[in-house]
Design a protein around this motif. Structure first.
Motif, PDB file in Angstrom:
ATOM      1  N   ASP A 191     -28.054 -46.768 -60.729  1.00  0.00           N
ATOM      2  CA  ASP A 191     -27.247 -47.743 -59.994  1.00  0.00           C
ATOM      3  C   ASP A 191     -27.658 -49.183 -60.288  1.00  0.00           C
ATOM      4  OD1 ASP A 191     -29.539 -48.198 -58.468  1.00  0.00           O
ATOM      5  OD2 ASP A 191     -28.731 -47.374 -56.620  1.00  0.00           O
ATOM      6  N   LEU A 192     -28.542 -49.375 -61.252  1.00  0.00           N
ATOM      7  CA  LEU A 192     -28.817 -50.734 -61.720  1.00  0.00           C
ATOM      8  C   LEU A 192     -27.530 -51.402 -62.190  1.00  0.00           C
ATOM      9  CD1 LEU A 192     -31.104 -52.798 -62.374  1.00  0.00           C
ATOM     10  CD2 LEU A 192     -31.038 -51.923 -64.707  1.00  0.00           C
ATOM     11  N   LEU A 193     -26.568 -50.586 -62.635  1.00  0.00           N
ATOM     12  CA  LEU A 193     -25.289 -51.114 -63.104  1.00  0.00           C
ATOM     13  C   LEU A 193     -24.277 -51.258 -61.972  1.00  0.00           C
ATOM     14  CD1 LEU A 193     -25.017 -49.121 -66.444  1.00  0.00           C
ATOM     15  CD2 LEU A 193     -25.939 -51.414 -66.053  1.00  0.00           C
ATOM     16  N   HIS A 209     -27.963 -52.169 -56.953  1.00  0.00           N
ATOM     17  CA  HIS A 209     -29.210 -51.453 -57.160  1.00  0.00           C
ATOM     18  C   HIS A 209     -29.933 -51.158 -55.857  1.00  0.00           C
ATOM     19  CE1 HIS A 209     -32.634 -49.804 -59.017  1.00  0.00           C
ATOM     20  NE2 HIS A 209     -33.437 -50.813 -58.754  1.00  0.00           N
ATOM     21  N   ARG A 210     -30.451 -49.947 -55.795  1.00  0.00           N
ATOM     22  CA  ARG A 210     -31.126 -49.390 -54.622  1.00  0.00           C
ATOM     23  C   ARG A 210     -30.192 -49.274 -53.421  1.00  0.00           C
ATOM     24  NH1 ARG A 210     -36.644 -52.192 -53.873  1.00  0.00           N
ATOM     25  NH2 ARG A 210     -36.456 -53.202 -55.887  1.00  0.00           N
ATOM     26  N   LYS A 211     -28.892 -49.185 -53.721  1.00  0.00           N
ATOM     27  CA  LYS A 211     -27.902 -48.938 -52.671  1.00  0.00           C
ATOM     28  C   LYS A 211     -26.880 -47.898 -53.111  1.00  0.00           C
ATOM     29  CE  LYS A 211     -24.545 -51.225 -49.635  1.00  0.00           C
ATOM     30  NZ  LYS A 211     -23.902 -52.505 -49.262  1.00  0.00           N
ATOM     31  N   THR A 212     -26.254 -48.097 -54.265  1.00  0.00           N
ATOM     32  CA  THR A 212     -25.163 -47.235 -54.694  1.00  0.00           C
ATOM     33  C   THR A 212     -25.595 -45.781 -54.868  1.00  0.00           C
ATOM     34  OG1 THR A 212     -24.114 -49.094 -55.815  1.00  0.00           O
ATOM     35  CG2 THR A 212     -23.368 -46.890 -56.426  1.00  0.00           C
ATOM     36  N   LEU A 213     -26.738 -45.541 -55.502  1.00  0.00           N
ATOM     37  CA  LEU A 213     -27.195 -44.172 -55.768  1.00  0.00           C
ATOM     38  C   LEU A 213     -28.506 -43.838 -55.076  1.00  0.00           C
ATOM     39  CD1 LEU A 213     -26.357 -43.760 -59.578  1.00  0.00           C
ATOM     40  CD2 LEU A 213     -25.067 -42.925 -57.609  1.00  0.00           C
TER      41      LEU A 213
END
Length: 238
Positions: free
Chosen positions: A63-65, A68-72
């Motif tokens: 989810d860096l793309l 980040h640290r939220k989406t996945l």
């Protein structure tokens, strides 16, 4: 991953927002899988089980793309799902369910442990936010504990080496795989040495790209907010 540091032009940024190296998470999950291998190894192939743990440990940082640290990252969701899958495995003894349980459990371990790292921002060694990892169940960010100050910090590399020292000598993998894992540890060490200079390195590389080729080089912009954390926008053509 070490961290997915994305190349951009000299006028832009390098994404520097991962709490711990993805390799640290990967080796953490691999070490945990090695520990439980005597219990689970009879139900599914050892190689498949360890691969599921390593990939599951890396996966949330994709989810860096996105955000980040939220989406996945789902510290609660993955943990609950892993518990449900474990129950399903105990009832069915299905090898497929076991592999999925290990992968999801590794993702849960990653998501939960990220709260021990630094904040999700461009320069976490100069923190300006309190975004550790997002808890979707509570609808808010957990604050970072900063026991590992940032991805690639000396203590991050030491943690990575410690988990690798548990996983690699266990004898659960072939000599070829062990050599590849040692190569990843060496890569993590090199990354740690270069960590704070990544933006300068990217800028230097950007200046070396011929002007006629810059239209095909991705431009990456990093945006930080209190609600969404770090988000990355990738565009081609300038």
């Amino acid at each position: 991953m070490v961290e997915a540091s994305l190349f951009i032009g000299s006028e832009h940024y390098v994404a520097n927002s991962i709490a711990m190296m993805a390799l640290t998470h990967g080796f953490m999950a691999l070490a945990a899988a090695v520990v439980v291998l005597p219990v689970l190894g009879d139900h599914v192939g050892v190689a498949l089980l360890l691969a599921a743990a390593f990939v599951g440990g890396l996966a949330p940082d994709a989810d860096l793309l996105a955000s980040h640290r939220k989406t996945l990252h789902y510290p609660v969701g993955y943990s609950v799902l892993a518990a449900v899958l474990l129950g399903a495995f105990l009832l069915t003894s299905s090898p497929g369910v076991l592999v999925l349980t290990v992968a999801v459990g590794a993702a849960a371990l990653h998501s939960v442990s990220d709260v021990l790292g630094g904040s999700a921002e461009r320069e976490p060694w100069n923190p300006v936010t309190e975004n550790g990892v997002y808890n979707h169940a509570l609808g808010r960010w957990h604050r970072p504990r900063r026991y590992v100050r940032y991805s690639g910090a000396p203590e991050d590399f030491l943690v990575c080496v410690a988990f690798a020292a548990v996983a690699i000598p266990a004898g659960a993998t072939s000599a070829t795989v062990d050599a590849a894992l040692l190569g990843l540890v060496a890569f993590a060490g090199l990354y740690s040495l270069c960590r704070k200079r990544l933006a300068g390195i990217a800028a230097t590389l950007g200046r070396l790209v011929p002007r006629r080729l810059r239209a095909v080089v991705p431009t990456v912009r990093v945006t930080e907010t209190e609600t969404d954390g770090t988000t990355i926008d990738i565009r081609f053509g300038r």
